[in-house]
Scaffold this motif. Structure first.
Motif, PDB file in Angstrom:
ATOM      1  N   VAL A 168      -4.392 -47.475   6.752  1.00  0.00           N
ATOM      2  CA  VAL A 168      -3.470 -46.368   6.998  1.00  0.00           C
ATOM      3  C   VAL A 168      -3.950 -45.618   8.239  1.00  0.00           C
ATOM      4  O   VAL A 168      -5.062 -45.095   8.259  1.00  0.00           O
ATOM      5  N   THR A 203      -6.656 -41.720   8.800  1.00  0.00           N
ATOM      6  CA  THR A 203      -5.475 -40.885   9.037  1.00  0.00           C
ATOM      7  C   THR A 203      -5.763 -39.683   9.928  1.00  0.00           C
ATOM      8  O   THR A 203      -4.867 -38.894  10.192  1.00  0.00           O
ATOM      9  N   VAL A 261       3.053 -43.706   4.863  1.00  0.00           N
ATOM     10  CA  VAL A 261       2.652 -44.170   3.535  1.00  0.00           C
ATOM     11  C   VAL A 261       3.036 -43.103   2.521  1.00  0.00           C
ATOM     12  O   VAL A 261       2.702 -41.932   2.688  1.00  0.00           O
TER      13      VAL A 261
END
Lengths: 427, 514
Positions: A14, A319, A286
């Motif tokens: 991610v 992230t 996400v």
């Protein structure tokens, strides 16, 4: 949701900044199947300079010439710093794999292995870093020896003044002259931005016009500097051509974000990471990561709403912090946005930021973030792993102030490598 | 240097006296340690009071506000947005206060009109639906910077001399007479003495310190008030809470923003005044009871001002202390040519200036009536760029000439506007980025000065206004000053913006390193 198409992967990454992109590269290099999702535009804020470590202790503003000695000092003094969980070998190996990937597609980096270098910033201050794009290297060397050089800026380019750079650096580069040019065919550019100029520089016609403008001014000049505009896709080739045409060394200086060196990284990663087999979904958010009974994770993602599902054996969270969206601050607390991981943070907002912006200690909130174990799995306040085979990497990690320590990309790549290797070992 | 009257302090009061005396034909000089409205005159709501706020506690001040408000609306309409105002009470507010409000307004001569909760919600859709009572009043919003800059410009047009960056070091005295004021230019370090027949101390919260230099004593206390600015305008009219004055009870619209305030905190140190996080939280928690959107909206900055309160008697609290002003002749202290004027409100600044100028003229034996009551204040100052986002980007693109470009994109400030501001400084005044920020919207938008600060520094180097690393120092100064107002509102999107700014200035530009 249950009827979403499902794909099975080894690892789900991610985030699409330097940490996320390098994690995907390392995982693919190790034969893992990888899905990756994130916004586009994170990496474009990169200055293009790759740090290891330069300032420690922050409050003393102590600058290190040798990044590895700096890293060793931080690891010894700050046992919770992410660098205390990796070795020099990890950093070198991580950068090595990354540079291999970048150079395969024509983007080269230069550095002195055992030493930091100094790059002039667009405001004429000195930024200490480790590896720089090859297009900047001649500037590093010319500055070091006060070489006679000509720094060029362009009319209408608002945040790059050659006169500012030369005036501010002053006696440290007394042989730096300046000149302002009209960029070829810039009458139609409004506003004049480095990205647009760099696109134009991909055209031979533009470059030849620019060379012709510069050539009459090269008497006694050993190197010519420009803001970073030497193309987006073929910068290293443009540099070579320009040096040949002008008969002097040529260098770029970094500019304010979003800058061309950042655009080059973005374009290369986003365009080429699929060659490693990584399934990259840009502009995908996400929405959920749910542990399954078999120890795997179900990840749902999509542009506006969840439209796809991946079941992966492991998850890497790269992230970023607040700007990247990995952390979020409301009026009272800081939270981790994807999995609700525990965030180490000051007790209340009064302590987040110092009353003085330039307080030499930096702001406490800069060290807030996710706590991890030695394999970069997030842990709770008692040190227990929160989720097995979930890894957090990069600036999301607690106990580091990358802006003041100048260690951002070093932590990003080293933590990503360690996370991927830990995942492989746990398989 | 010599002048007939030396005025110290370029806030609303000092600039008002400056214009008043100049219009009467009195030779005068205004000096200021920093720049126009550096104190409380620049740290308030920008509210031209109808008087209704004071009807319950101080009917005399309330009436003064009504009378003076009407006068200012007449002679300085270009500094005012005549919004009108509402007083609203929500469920749980004190019934007795609500009941007495129209009666007290009547007694003080302050007009008010009762409106039904339904009508109030129609007028101001962002009001709490639980509004139980509402009154319409004659509040307006006023731009204190434009007002003071125009007063200075008009005084200059009538022969007055304004000198900024002049710090007072002390007075030369002979017996009970001040023979000269010793000053230093903070930009050049040059010291000089200004001789004057009369000296006016209009230094607001600093009045006691200046009086002490002259050998006089004034008992003062200081109440800090903190306010915050929303990114978008939430209300058409000024919205006041219909209850005794408290935190977060006034929301003043102006241009494209709304300003919420204010707290009242006793302070002692005048040089380090900044809004605290606790004050900001209190303003929002209280303000949201009146306008719920205040809990969720985005704020661009906070600021604080210090109200000087002169101790003329016993007051039970700072809020209840008279908002009236003090005009002190210092005759009892055997000073024959020193006058202090402090306290008061922005709304009554003109009256304060008139009374003070009357005393000055009386002492000078000058027989000239006050002219400010009816003389229109001309629109001299190009403060188009100081008002909140007066232009949209599209409008600017349409009307700008091809050689011009934007230095501040958040607030649409072009190079030409910055040049106009820079050109207004004289030789040796050495303006910094902060001086541009004071006279324009530069640094007040959502980027918090991150990009415009760097661009203006580059532009000033190009113009030869910075030498060596002066521009780097100026960026540090500019960002540090803006920071005071940003720190208390850093959550959500503003937090992210601050992180970008730090990444840029520290991560890349190394501004934190020496």
């Amino acid at each position: 949701m249950s009827n979403l198409p499902v794909t099975e992967r080894d690892l789900f990454v991610v985030g699409t900044g330097i940490a996320g992109m390098s994690a995907a590269v390392y995982a693919a290099n190790r034969g893992l199947s990888v899905s990756q999702a994130g916004s586009t535009g994170e990496i474009v804020f990169s200055s293009g300079l790759f740090d290891v470590m330069a300032v420690h202790p922050v409050e003393e503003k102590k600058l290190w010439d040798n990044p590895w000695e700096a890293m060793a000092a931080v690891s010894a003094d700050m046992p919770n710093h992410p660098y205390a969980r990796v070795t020099r070998d990890d950093v070198e190996k991580a950068y090595g794999e990354l540079f291999d990937f970048l150079s395969k597609f024509g983007l080269h980096y230069r550095m002195e292995k055992e030493a930091n270098c100094k790059v002039l910033t667009p405001i004429g201050t000195e930024k200490t870093t480790w590896a720089v794009p090859a297009t900047m290297w001649a500037g590093v060397e010319a500055f070091k020896k006060n070489a006679p050089a000509l720094l060029i800026d362009f009319k209408g380019l608002r945040e790059f003044s050659a006169k500012q750079v030369a005036t501010t650096i002053g006696d440290k580069w007394s042989n730096l002259k300046t000149m302002r040019l009209d960029f070829p065919d810039s009458a139609s550019m409004k506003p004049i931005l480095t990205g647009i100029m760099a696109q134009a520089m991909e055209l031979k016609e533009t470059r030849e016009k620019l060379y012709a403008l510069i050539k009459p001014h090269l008497d006694g000049v050993e190197a010519v500097g420009v803001p970073a505009i030497l193309g987006i896709y073929t910068a290293d080739e443009i540099l070579e051509e320009m040096e040949k045409e002008l008969g002097v060394k040529v260098f770029e200086l970094p500019t304010l974000p979003a800058s061309v060196p950042g655009m080059r990284l973005k374009s290369l990663f986003e365009g080429r990471i699929s060659t490693l087999g990584v399934d990259l979904k840009l502009q995908h958010k996400v929405f959920s990561i749910t542990p399954l009974d078999d120890g795997r994770y179900e990840v749902t993602f999509g542009v506006q709403a969840p439209t796809e599902k991946v079941v992966a054996k492991g998850v890497v969270l790269a992230t970023g912090r607040f700007l990247g969206g990995g952390l979020f601050a409301d009026r009272h607390h800081i939270v981790e946005t994807v999995m609700g991981l525990p965030v180490s943070q000051p007790a209340d907002r009064e302590e987040w930021h110092r009353t003085d912006l330039l307080d030499p200690r930096g702001h406490k909130v800069s060290s807030a973030g996710v706590e991890v174990d030695s394999s970069f799995q997030p842990v709770d306040e008692n040190g227990n792993v929160v989720h097995e085979r979930v890894y957090t990497v990069g600036s999301l990690l607690a106990h580091q102030d990358w802006m003041r320590m100048k260690c951002g990309t070093g932590i990003a790549v080293a933590s990503s490598l360690r996370a991927v290797e830990a995942f492989v070992a746990q398989q | 240097m010599q002048t007939q009257v030396l005025i110290i302090g370029a806030g609303a009061t000092g600039t008002g006296i400056f214009r008043d005396l100049a219009l009467r034909g009195v030779e005068c000089m205004l000096i200021e340690q920093r720049d126009v409205n550096a104190g409380a005159s620049g740290g308030n709501h920008g509210l031209l009071h109808s008087g209704a706020r004071y009807v319950s506690t101080d009917p005399h001040s309330a009436n003064e506000c009504k009378v003076e408000g009407d006068i200012i609306k007449e002679f300085a309409p270009h500094c005012i947005e005549n919004t009108g105002g509402l007083f609203v009470a929500v469920k749980g507010d004190d019934d007795e206060y609500i009941k007495q409000f129209p009666i007290n307004c009547e007694k003080a001569g302050v007009p008010c009109r009762e409106v039904s909760p339904e009508e109030a919600l129609e007028l101001e859709p962002n009001l709490n639906p639980d509004v139980i009572a509402a009154y319409e009043v004659e509040d307006a919003s006023i731009d204190p910077f434009k007002l003071s800059l125009e007063n200075v410009a008009d005084a200059e047009a009538h022969g007055g001399v304004y000198k900024r960056y002049m710090k007072l070091l002390g007075f030369n005295k002979e017996g009970g007479k001040i023979t000269g004021a010793r000053v230093v230019n903070t930009r050049t370090g040059e010291e000089s003495v200004i001789e004057a027949e009369q000296v006016v101390n209009a230094t607001g919260a600093w009045a006691a310190n200046v009086a002490e230099m002259a050998g006089a004593k004034i008992g003062m206390t200081y109440a800090k008030g903190s306010l915050l600015v929303t990114l978008s305008r939430l209300n058409h009219r000024v919205i006041n809470r219909l209850r005794p004055p408290g935190d977060g009870d006034i929301l003043v619209p102006g241009g494209t923003v709304s300003v919420l305030g204010t707290t009242s905190v006793r302070v002692h140190d005048l040089d380090n005044v900044a809004p605290s996080i606790d004050e900001i939280n209190r303003n929002i928690d209280q303000g949201a009871q009146m306008v719920p959107a205040l809990d969720t909206c985005r704020y661009v900055r906070a600021y604080a001002g210090v109200r000087p309160l002169v101790q003329l008697g016993e007051a039970s609290s700072d809020r209840a202390a008279s908002r009236g002003y003090a005009l002190i002749g210092h005759e009892e202290e055997n000073l024959e040519n020193f006058i202090t004027i402090t306290g008061g409100k922005l709304t009554t600044y003109r009256l304060m200036a008139e009374r003070c100028a009357d005393l000055v003229c009386n002492r000078l034996k000058v027989d000239a009536p006050c002219l400010t009551r009816g003389t229109v204040l001309p629109d001299y100052v190009q403060t188009e760029w100081a008002e909140p986002s007066i232009l949209t980007k599209r409008e600017w693109m349409r009307r700008h000439n091809s050689e011009d470009y934007l230095l501040c994109e958040c607030e649409i400030v072009p190079k030409s506007a910055v040049d106009t501001i820079l050109d207004s400084f004289g030789e040796g005044e050495k303006p910094g980025i902060q001086a541009v920020g004071l006279r324009s919207r530069v640094g007040k938008g959502s980027c918090q000065g991150a990009f415009c600060g760097a661009r203006i520094a580059a532009h000033m180097y190009d113009r030869g206004l910075f030498d060596g690393n002066e521009g780097v120092e100026s960026m540090r100064d500019f960002l540090s000053k803006r920071w005071k107002g940003q720190r208390p509102i850093l959550w959500d999107a503003q937090f992210n913006q601050a992180e970008l700014k730090e990444a840029l200035y520290f991560g890349l530009l190394n501004l934190e390193m020496d």
